[in-house]
Enzyme design. Structure first.
Site: not given
Length: 235
Positions: A29, A31
């Protein structure tokens, strides 16, 4: 059952060290995982809507808002009218790699692994982070713009409209298939509820300073220190 061989590093259902050679792909991922911010919250700050957007982001990442697609559309709609140059300002002034991100990515690449970035965030940032870290492949959402300003909409891409949890899972499976490997030979690293589908598919799921729901389900939870602490679990 959990064991804690080192402070701030929790393992569930596995015993370290795991052979690094068992894994051929690692999916991150972006953020709050590879980078220190939620980009959408910082973009919203440009139009004085950070608190409103951040509240929706937090509830979504905690799993309290189950429909990520609707959550993202709601938040992106609030960005209507933001000057496109605000994205570059966020990148230049606020975005930093999380501690150990460069070390972990470099170690995985040195071991011959492919590195995937799959994000519910935006291509403007994902492509720059991809280039910065030498990541092999990235998939994320594309913000629509017109006349130098954001329209508050997301552009449909060849694979679909929104990279949500289901799309993250599908992308991991697709890349693994193209590589000729099983998803069990992949590692998935994330912090929010929309990362759980890909984490559940991977052979090794890793939570990084994650929301409680994600920490509880991950095989490895990094709760102190940087991303490179994962290397303490792999040999």
């Amino acid at each position: 059952m959990s064991t804690t061989p080192l402070p701030g590093l929790v393992l569930r259902g596995i015993q370290a060290p795991l052979p690094l050679a068992d894994f051929k792909l690692i999916a991150f991922d972006m953020d709050s995982t590879l980078i220190n911010i939620e980009c959408i919250d910082e973009i919203a700050d440009a139009v004085g809507k950070k608190a409103e957007v951040a509240a929706i982001t937090e509830a979504t990442m905690r799993g309290e808002i189950a429909d990520f697609r609707e959550s993202l559309r709601r938040r992106v709609a609030l960005l209507e009218g933001v000057p496109v140059e605000a994205l570059q300002q966020v990148y230049d002034q606020r975005l930093q790699l999380n501690p150990g991100a460069d070390i972990l990515v470099a170690a995985c690449k040195a071991a011959g692994m492919k590195v995937l970035l799959v994000s519910g965030g935006f291509t403007f940032f994902a492509n720059r982070v991809k280039d910065r870290l030498g990541i092999d492949f990235a998939r994320s959402n594309l913000l629509d713009e017109r006349g130098g300003k954001l329209t508050g909409r997301i552009v449909e891409q060849s694979w679909g409209a929104i990279c949500d949890g289901a799309e993250k899972r599908r992308t991991l499976i697709e890349v693994a298939s193209l590589m000729g490997i099983s998803p069990q030979q992949a590692i998935a690293v994330g912090d929010g509820a929309n990362d759980l589908p890909m984490m559940g598919e991977a052979g090794l799921s890793v939570a990084y300073h994650a929301k409680p729901k994600v920490r509880e389900q991950a095989k490895v939870s990094i709760e102190e220190g940087g991303l490179d602490r994962l290397l303490e679990v792999l040999a």
